[in-house]
Design a protein around this motif. Structure first.
Motif: not given
Length: 104
Positions: A33-34, A38, A40-42, A54, A56-58
């Motif tokens: 993911l990183k 991606i 930051d993912y909450d 969900c 996601q900061k991308i």
């Protein structure tokens, strides 16, 4: 930086199991993911509807448009398929959400 919001559906009664599995996320999945932007993912849970929200900061410079062909992702989907709504390939049923407001 981009934001991507979507929702998924958890099988009723599996909140604790979902949390347990994510608290023990596989290092190779986290790296995937990183490495694909991606960073930051909450995930939030609505107990009234069993919906997972969900966010996601991308990093748009690194965003990979298709993780669905990656073997690590496919194995994670198989691992999670017994506790949530999934498609025939075991990918989660996802409903992307349209942004309508942002306060900065």
């Amino acid at each position: 930086m981009q934001l991507r919001a979507f929702k998924m559906k958890l099988t009723p009664g599996f909140k604790d199991e979902y949390r347990r599995r994510h608290n023990n996320i596989w290092p190779e999945l986290e790296a995937l993911l990183k490495n694909n932007g991606i960073n930051d993912y909450d995930i939030f849970y609505d107990e009234d509807t069993d919906v997972l929200f969900c966010l996601q900061k991308i990093n748009s410079d690194k965003l990979s448009s298709d993780l669905s062909s990656n073997e690590v992702m496919k194995k994670w989907w198989d691992y999670m398929a017994d506790i949530m709504d999934v498609n025939p390939d075991n990918s989660p049923v996802i409903k992307y959400l349209e942004p309508v407001f942002h306060l900065k």
